[in-house]
Scaffold this motif. Structure first.
Motif, short mmCIF file in Angstrom:
data_model
loop_
_atom_site.label_atom_id
_atom_site.label_comp_id
_atom_site.label_asym_id
_atom_site.label_seq_id
_atom_site.Cartn_x
_atom_site.Cartn_y
_atom_site.Cartn_z
N ARG A 124 0.92 -1.21 -0.09
CA ARG A 124 0.02 0.01 -0.04
C ARG A 124 0.88 1.35 -0.04
NH1 ARG A 124 -3.04 2.92 4.38
NH2 ARG A 124 -4.62 4.22 3.52
N PRO A 125 1.38 1.51 -1.28
CA PRO A 125 2.23 2.89 -1.23
C PRO A 125 1.67 4.09 -1.17
CG PRO A 125 1.68 1.80 -3.43
CD PRO A 125 1.32 0.95 -2.42
N HIS A 126 0.13 4.17 -1.27
CA HIS A 126 -0.37 5.45 -1.40
C HIS A 126 -1.90 5.12 -0.99
CE1 HIS A 126 -0.99 4.30 -5.33
NE2 HIS A 126 0.16 4.06 -5.74
N GLY A 127 -2.62 6.24 -0.69
CA GLY A 127 -4.02 6.16 -0.36
C GLY A 127 -4.47 6.68 0.88
N ILE A 128 -5.77 6.72 0.98
CA ILE A 128 -6.22 7.46 2.31
C ILE A 128 -7.31 6.57 2.85
CG2 ILE A 128 -5.91 10.08 1.39
CD1 ILE A 128 -9.43 8.21 0.97
N ILE A 129 -7.94 7.22 4.06
CA ILE A 129 -9.01 6.33 4.59
C ILE A 129 -10.22 7.09 4.31
CG2 ILE A 129 -9.98 5.58 6.76
CD1 ILE A 129 -7.41 4.15 6.22
N ARG A 130 -11.24 6.47 3.73
CA ARG A 130 -12.33 7.37 3.45
C ARG A 130 -13.50 7.26 4.58
NH1 ARG A 130 -18.31 6.22 2.81
NH2 ARG A 130 -19.08 7.19 1.07
N ILE A 131 -14.16 8.25 4.58
CA ILE A 131 -15.26 8.60 5.83
C ILE A 131 -16.40 8.94 5.11
CG2 ILE A 131 -13.63 8.33 7.77
CD1 ILE A 131 -13.94 11.35 7.92
N ASP A 132 -17.30 9.27 5.89
CA ASP A 132 -18.60 10.21 5.73
C ASP A 132 -19.36 10.54 6.88
OD1 ASP A 132 -20.81 8.07 5.92
OD2 ASP A 132 -20.09 7.15 4.37
N SER A 133 -20.27 10.99 7.13
CA SER A 133 -20.90 11.49 8.54
C SER A 133 -21.78 10.37 8.91
CB SER A 133 -21.67 12.72 8.37
OG SER A 133 -22.84 12.46 7.42
N ALA A 134 -22.07 9.20 7.95
CA ALA A 134 -22.90 8.22 8.37
C ALA A 134 -24.35 8.76 9.00
CB ALA A 134 -22.33 7.30 9.41
N SER A 135 -24.84 10.00 8.50
CA SER A 135 -26.01 10.63 9.26
C SER A 135 -26.93 11.21 7.88
CB SER A 135 -25.58 11.89 9.76
OG SER A 135 -24.58 11.40 10.99
N LYS A 136 -27.99 11.12 8.16
CA LYS A 136 -28.90 11.51 6.89
C LYS A 136 -29.21 13.08 6.93
CE LYS A 136 -31.86 7.13 6.80
NZ LYS A 136 -31.15 6.90 5.48
N PRO A 137 -29.23 13.57 5.62
CA PRO A 137 -29.47 15.00 5.58
C PRO A 137 -30.76 15.53 6.21
CG PRO A 137 -29.04 14.11 3.28
CD PRO A 137 -29.17 12.75 4.40
N GLU A 138 -31.77 14.67 6.26
CA GLU A 138 -33.02 14.94 7.07
C GLU A 138 -32.81 15.29 8.37
OE1 GLU A 138 -34.08 12.58 3.60
OE2 GLU A 138 -32.61 12.36 5.15
N ALA A 139 -32.06 14.42 9.04
CA ALA A 139 -31.54 14.53 10.44
C ALA A 139 -30.76 15.86 10.71
CB ALA A 139 -30.95 13.13 10.79
N TRP A 140 -29.92 16.08 9.98
CA TRP A 140 -28.89 17.11 9.78
C TRP A 140 -29.68 18.41 9.72
CZ3 TRP A 140 -28.15 21.14 6.68
CH2 TRP A 140 -26.83 21.88 6.64
N ALA A 141 -30.55 18.49 8.85
CA ALA A 141 -31.32 19.66 8.80
C ALA A 141 -32.27 20.22 9.96
CB ALA A 141 -32.36 19.64 7.51
N LEU A 142 -32.60 19.35 10.84
CA LEU A 142 -33.21 19.52 12.09
C LEU A 142 -32.50 20.81 13.03
CD1 LEU A 142 -34.54 16.18 13.15
CD2 LEU A 142 -35.75 17.94 12.05
N ASP A 143 -31.06 20.61 12.81
CA ASP A 143 -30.50 21.71 13.55
C ASP A 143 -28.90 21.71 12.88
OD1 ASP A 143 -28.92 23.26 15.42
OD2 ASP A 143 -29.45 22.11 17.02
#
Length: 345
Positions: A124-143
């Motif tokens: 593995r000479p190069h590369g990153i660790i991929r993530i996301d928020s694991a959260s739905k936009p509808e839930a985020w939009a509440l606050d």
């Protein structure tokens, strides 16, 4: 083409899982994904490597060191290296409870340890660790304000853990993840994290939907009822979006999109990944990849050790055809010819 022509060309293995399962088509095995990748060849050029999703049923994140060595031998034996890794963080939403956020960070830690062992084996000479928020936009939009703060706090903790292993984290911009569902909210979240080892993973299909404002109409770049024959306006939209996100981009997926939202099985709706040869594709793959791979002055950025094709949610009959992977490899080769570079030994 010389071996040290960059960027390297990778295929993703997780499309064998994403959108598959009990409510869709059967999962395509890890071995099959590897075999199709290794068998692909265009004018004597083959894939250089694979990017891995560190989740069942392909990969056991908790496998023993012997298991990791066997994995390395299997992939290396096919003439492939390993690049970026996807951390299985979906059991712990980044804006969830303290316990859930702790789980998120722990999954990143385990992924970094896994990645470190792959580096130690030299595969593995190069590369990153991929993530996301694991959260739905509808839930985020509440606050939005406080939820962005929570996501940023979780990402900061994950970044600090990743730094201990020399890893960078890349947040993949998809409309299905809260706090990442538009190009502007993505930048707001990245700025709030304020860590040197956080960046953006740009997928040409997912980011294409940022232009259309799905899940964030206030941030759409192209007008409603956009005329797809208006190529000049499309290019201006791509220039605007990539100018904002390119400085953050540390991992890149080549892909095609037909301008629609798509989901399969239990997977949330996101950008429709189309075949490289799809006549309904709205992107000029080779040309438009340049908006990510070149700066505003047209200079090649050379920011990536590899580029990857991500073709999630293709039907199984398509994925089991070797022609599919040859066509994908051909598209990657054309991107590299247009925007790659040669590094002398």
């Amino acid at each position: 083409m010389p071996e040290n022509n960059y960027p390297k060309l990778h295929n993703a293995t997780w499309p064998g899982i994403v959108g598959k399962g009990s409510d869709s088509e059967p999962v395509i095995s890890f071995d099959t994904m590897l075999e199709k990748t290794a068998a692909a060849e265009v004018d004597g050029i083959k894939f250089d490597g694979v990017d891995l999703g560190l989740f069942d049923p392909h990969i056991d994140l908790d496998m023993s060191d012997d298991g990791i060595k066997k994995l390395v031998d299997k992939i290396g034996g096919l003439g492939l290296e390993i690049g970026s890794l996807v951390a299985p963080i979906w059991g712990g939403p980044a804006m969830g409870s303290k316990e859930e956020r702790d789980t998120f960070v722990e999954m990143v830690r385990k992924s970094c340890i896994f990645g470190q062992k792959l580096r130690e084996y030299g595969i593995r000479p190069h590369g990153i660790i991929r993530i996301d928020s694991a959260s739905k936009p509808e839930a985020w939009a509440l606050d939005p304000v406080n939820n962005t703060k929570l996501i940023a706090e979780t990402f900061r903790k994950a970044c600090d853990v990743a730094a201990d292993y020399g890893e960078k984290l890349a947040a993949e911009g998809e409309i299905c993840w809260g706090g990442m569902h538009s190009w502007r909210t993505m930048i707001d979240t990245l700025e709030a994290v304020d860590r040197p080892n956080i960046g953006f993973q740009a997928d040409m299909s997912h980011t294409f939907l940022y232009l259309l404002g799905y899940n964030a109409p206030e941030h759409r770049v192209l007008p409603e009822n956009f005329d797809w024959d208006d190529r000049a306006s499309l290019e201006e939209g791509l220039k605007k979006m990539t100018a904002a996100l390119r400085p953050w981009t540390i991992d890149f997926h080549v892909a095609q999109n037909d301008g629609t939202v798509h989901g399969t099985g239990s997977h949330d709706k996101t950008g429709r990944h189309c075949l490289a040869t799809d006549p309904n594709g709205k992107l000029d793959i080779t040309h438009d990849a340049g908006y990510w791979l070149r700066d505003e002055n047209g200079n090649i950025t050379k920011k990536f050790g590899h580029i990857c094709w991500d073709g999630c949610m293709f039907p199984n009959d398509v994925m089991n055809s070797q022609k599919t992977w040859n066509d994908i490899l051909a598209a990657l080769i054309q991107v590299r010819k247009a925007h790659g570079w040669y590094e002398p030994n």
